[in-house]
Design a protein around this motif. Structure first.
Motif, mmCIF file in Angstrom:
data_model
loop_
_atom_site.group_PDB
_atom_site.id
_atom_site.type_symbol
_atom_site.label_atom_id
_atom_site.label_comp_id
_atom_site.label_asym_id
_atom_site.label_seq_id
_atom_site.Cartn_x
_atom_site.Cartn_y
_atom_site.Cartn_z
ATOM 1 N N TYR A 337 -50.225 69.584 -3.116
ATOM 2 C CA TYR A 337 -49.409 68.373 -3.060
ATOM 3 C C TYR A 337 -48.053 68.693 -3.676
ATOM 4 O O TYR A 337 -47.968 69.212 -4.797
ATOM 5 C CB TYR A 337 -50.083 67.231 -3.816
ATOM 6 C CG TYR A 337 -51.511 66.989 -3.365
ATOM 7 C CD1 TYR A 337 -51.776 66.313 -2.173
ATOM 8 C CD2 TYR A 337 -52.592 67.477 -4.106
ATOM 9 C CE1 TYR A 337 -53.081 66.102 -1.748
ATOM 10 C CE2 TYR A 337 -53.895 67.272 -3.688
ATOM 11 C CZ TYR A 337 -54.136 66.594 -2.506
ATOM 12 O OH TYR A 337 -55.424 66.404 -2.083
ATOM 13 N N LEU A 345 -43.067 63.516 -0.038
ATOM 14 C CA LEU A 345 -44.287 64.016 -0.663
ATOM 15 C C LEU A 345 -45.283 64.366 0.434
ATOM 16 O O LEU A 345 -45.552 63.557 1.328
ATOM 17 C CB LEU A 345 -44.881 62.946 -1.585
ATOM 18 C CG LEU A 345 -46.244 63.248 -2.218
ATOM 19 C CD1 LEU A 345 -46.135 64.417 -3.189
ATOM 20 C CD2 LEU A 345 -46.787 62.009 -2.919
ATOM 21 N N GLY A 347 -49.095 66.418 1.547
ATOM 22 C CA GLY A 347 -50.372 67.036 1.236
ATOM 23 C C GLY A 347 -50.672 68.101 2.266
ATOM 24 O O GLY A 347 -50.547 67.854 3.479
ATOM 25 N N SER A 359 -45.693 61.137 2.614
ATOM 26 C CA SER A 359 -45.378 59.827 2.050
ATOM 27 C C SER A 359 -43.958 59.825 1.499
ATOM 28 O O SER A 359 -43.509 60.813 0.913
ATOM 29 C CB SER A 359 -46.367 59.492 0.926
ATOM 30 O OG SER A 359 -45.946 58.333 0.219
ATOM 31 N N MET A 362 -43.023 58.038 -3.397
ATOM 32 C CA MET A 362 -42.981 58.461 -4.796
ATOM 33 C C MET A 362 -41.580 58.690 -5.332
ATOM 34 O O MET A 362 -41.276 58.366 -6.484
ATOM 35 C CB MET A 362 -43.812 59.743 -4.976
ATOM 36 C CG MET A 362 -44.094 60.084 -6.430
ATOM 37 S SD MET A 362 -45.170 61.524 -6.620
ATOM 38 C CE MET A 362 -44.030 62.874 -6.311
ATOM 39 N N ALA A 392 -49.871 58.508 -11.083
ATOM 40 C CA ALA A 392 -50.320 58.632 -9.699
ATOM 41 C C ALA A 392 -51.530 59.548 -9.600
ATOM 42 O O ALA A 392 -51.873 60.285 -10.535
ATOM 43 C CB ALA A 392 -49.185 59.173 -8.834
ATOM 44 N N GLN A 393 -52.148 59.498 -8.445
ATOM 45 C CA GLN A 393 -53.185 60.442 -8.064
ATOM 46 C C GLN A 393 -52.875 60.960 -6.666
ATOM 47 O O GLN A 393 -52.220 60.271 -5.866
ATOM 48 C CB GLN A 393 -54.568 59.782 -8.085
ATOM 49 C CG GLN A 393 -55.057 59.433 -9.485
ATOM 50 C CD GLN A 393 -56.381 58.690 -9.480
ATOM 51 O OE1 GLN A 393 -56.635 57.871 -8.607
ATOM 52 N NE2 GLN A 393 -57.226 58.981 -10.455
ATOM 53 N N PHE A 394 -53.344 62.181 -6.384
ATOM 54 C CA PHE A 394 -53.134 62.796 -5.083
ATOM 55 C C PHE A 394 -54.499 63.145 -4.496
ATOM 56 O O PHE A 394 -55.319 63.757 -5.178
ATOM 57 C CB PHE A 394 -52.276 64.053 -5.207
ATOM 58 C CG PHE A 394 -50.996 63.830 -5.970
ATOM 59 C CD1 PHE A 394 -49.948 63.126 -5.410
ATOM 60 C CD2 PHE A 394 -50.847 64.311 -7.266
ATOM 61 C CE1 PHE A 394 -48.768 62.905 -6.119
ATOM 62 C CE2 PHE A 394 -49.677 64.106 -7.982
ATOM 63 C CZ PHE A 394 -48.632 63.398 -7.402
ATOM 64 N N GLY A 398 -54.296 60.857 0.906
ATOM 65 C CA GLY A 398 -52.963 60.330 0.703
ATOM 66 C C GLY A 398 -52.594 60.156 -0.758
ATOM 67 O O GLY A 398 -53.330 60.529 -1.670
ATOM 68 N N TYR A 399 -51.431 59.547 -0.962
ATOM 69 C CA TYR A 399 -50.851 59.311 -2.283
ATOM 70 C C TYR A 399 -51.336 57.970 -2.827
ATOM 71 O O TYR A 399 -51.336 56.963 -2.114
ATOM 72 C CB TYR A 399 -49.332 59.315 -2.150
ATOM 73 C CG TYR A 399 -48.558 58.806 -3.342
ATOM 74 C CD1 TYR A 399 -48.572 59.488 -4.547
ATOM 75 C CD2 TYR A 399 -47.773 57.646 -3.241
ATOM 76 C CE1 TYR A 399 -47.835 59.028 -5.631
ATOM 77 C CE2 TYR A 399 -47.025 57.187 -4.322
ATOM 78 C CZ TYR A 399 -47.069 57.886 -5.515
ATOM 79 O OH TYR A 399 -46.336 57.441 -6.588
ATOM 80 N N GLU A 401 -50.548 55.432 -5.939
ATOM 81 C CA GLU A 401 -49.706 55.090 -7.091
ATOM 82 C C GLU A 401 -50.428 54.059 -7.944
ATOM 83 O O GLU A 401 -50.776 52.972 -7.474
ATOM 84 C CB GLU A 401 -48.353 54.560 -6.640
ATOM 85 C CG GLU A 401 -47.412 54.301 -7.808
ATOM 86 C CD GLU A 401 -45.956 54.183 -7.381
ATOM 87 O OE1 GLU A 401 -45.321 53.181 -7.757
ATOM 88 O OE2 GLU A 401 -45.471 55.101 -6.676
#
Length: 456
Positions: A337, A345, A347, A359, A362, A392-394, A398-399, A401
């Motif tokens: 990521y 952003l 992945g 995305s 971010m 956040a998490q990846f 997907g992203y 927030e």
């Protein structure tokens, strides 16, 4: 002593012991941020007791202190904050001025000492001649500071007294990127390893960390490097990984001897991020040609190419890969990521380089887009170009927030060239996460805010 008194004494003793244990645990849990990207340069923050969400009223800011221009993030060690800045001489027509390192009290922001030296930025690209870029490196009673034009200082942390000094340009005929020398030197045992850019055979130089005497030099590469050195354990040995404008190299950190190299040209000195290793993956990413993924050998100090980008275009509409500028990506399991050339952003599948998703949520969608990502347990703290702080998490899907707050103003122009084709205001300094606080700076101030759950 009566039995009842003995019981009370025991209770007092027990309470004292419990307090001592709690104090010791708190001391052990506290974590400084002594260099670029923290402990071992991994961009990982280990402290506990950190907030899950940001308070509606914003973070509890402990102090703000005015400073001057600069891109270099702060270092935090043993109750002190170290940060560098730059002041241009208003009478100068050739970008002459003063570079400076400040030592501040971590709790109050009070200035403990400063050390300044004259520097000229006339050889740098004018739009990026805005101050030092390398985070100070703290080691015991010494702090190592690198200016934007290759002036390296070893100073006493208590007083700012100069212990030793080296000049990359004068002593090594060094080549610099158009924006200068952003590669923070690395302490390893009794040596300080620096990406000097010296010619003909001193891209990397090891100095005695106490005296500044040269111990060894390595790699004959013209053009220098913007990427910071890092040491990883792989193939049964410690490997010093150097990413330069002609490729990726692994060296024996004790001698500078080469273990392996992978040729890969980088255009316009845009090799900025620190090489990232997770498990047997080793990744670098550049603005023009995208990313390069190596698989590290497990039985020897070697590596094989897994995949690499080849598109000269960095435009998001023309490539599916990851064309990073300043954002070190993260690898989670078999997925990458990272932030691409225009703030997107993405992945990717780490095994193939195939893009999974993209995305724009971010960080701003603009050229030279970037963010600084630090892992904290199963989530990530992100500082984006706008000065926001994000949790956040990846995921492969997907992203995600979790929360966001405004932390600091964006005060530096991202424009370049006489027509400023991509002018916008950004914040491009990497913060420090230390002792349950964040310490961050822009071109006008440095500040410290609490991320401790019990502060809210």
């Amino acid at each position: 002593m009566r039995i009842r008194d003995l019981g009370r004494a025991g209770l007092r003793l027990g309470a004292a012991l419990a307090a001592a244990v709690a104090c010791a645990a708190a001391t052990v849990a506290a974590e400084d941020w002594r260099q670029w990207r923290g402990a071992s340069r991994l961009g990982v923050w280990h402290e506990t007791g950190i907030i899950d969400r940001f308070p509606a009223a914003g973070l509890n800011v402990k102090w703000r202190v005015p400073i001057r221009n600069g891109f270099a993030g702060p270092a935090v060690a043993d109750g002190r904050v170290f940060v560098t800045d730059w002041l241009e001489d208003p009478e100068s027509r050739t970008l002459d001025g003063t570079e400076r390192v400040l030592a501040l009290d971590e709790q109050t922001g009070e200035e403990l000492w400063s050390y300044s030296w004259g520097a000229t930025y006339r050889a740098l690209m004018a739009s990026y001649a805005a101050g030092p870029m390398a985070t100070p490196t703290v080691d015991g009673d010494r702090v190592y500071v690198l200016g934007a034009t290759g002036l390296l200082w070893c100073l006493d942390v208590e007083t700012g007294r100069v212990i030793w000094h080296r000049n990359y340009l004068v002593e090594y005929d060094a080549s610099m990127a158009p924006w200068g020398t952003p590669s923070a030197p690395l302490v390893d045992g009794e040596q300080l390893i620096a990406v000097v850019g010296g010619e003909p055979n001193a891209l990397v130089v090891s100095f005695d960390k106490r005296t500044g005497a040269e111990l060894w030099r390595a790699l004959e590469v013209r053009g220098g490097s913007s990427s910071a050195p890092i040491i990883y354990e792989a193939g049964g040995v410690r490997q010093l990984v150097i990413w330069h404008t002609a490729g990726l190299a692994s060296l024996d950190p004790e001698t500078g001897e080469t273990y392996w190299e992978e040729p890969w040209e980088t255009g316009s000195s845009m090799n900025v991020i620190t090489p990232l290793k997770v498990d047997n993956y080793l990744l670098v990413s550049q603005f023009y040609n995208g990313s390069l993924m190596m698989r590290l050998s497990t039985d020897r100090p070697g590596a094989t190419l897994m995949w690499k980008g080849s598109s000269r275009s960095e435009m998001p509409t023309d490539t599916d890969g990851l064309h990073t500028v300043i954002t070190p990506p993260v690898i989670i399991g078999d997925y990458v990521y990272g932030v691409g050339s225009y703030g997107e952003l993405r992945g990717l599948d780490a095994r193939t380089g195939e893009r999974l998703w993209m995305s724009g949520e971010m960080t701003p969608q603009a050229r030279w887009g970037g963010a600084f990502i630090v892992r904290h347990r199963d989530r990530y703290f992100v500082n984006n170009d706008d000065g926001d702080l994000i949790i956040a998490q990846f995921t492969p899907e997907g992203y995600v927030e979790l929360d966001r707050t405004r932390l600091i103003a964006a005060t530096t122009s991202a424009g370049y060239g006489p027509r400023k084709r991509h002018d916008r205001m950004v914040n491009w300094a990497h913060p420090a996460y230390a002792n349950r606080h964040i310490v961050h700076r822009n071109a006008e101030e440095i500040m410290r805010a609490s991320l401790a759950a019990d502060d809210y």
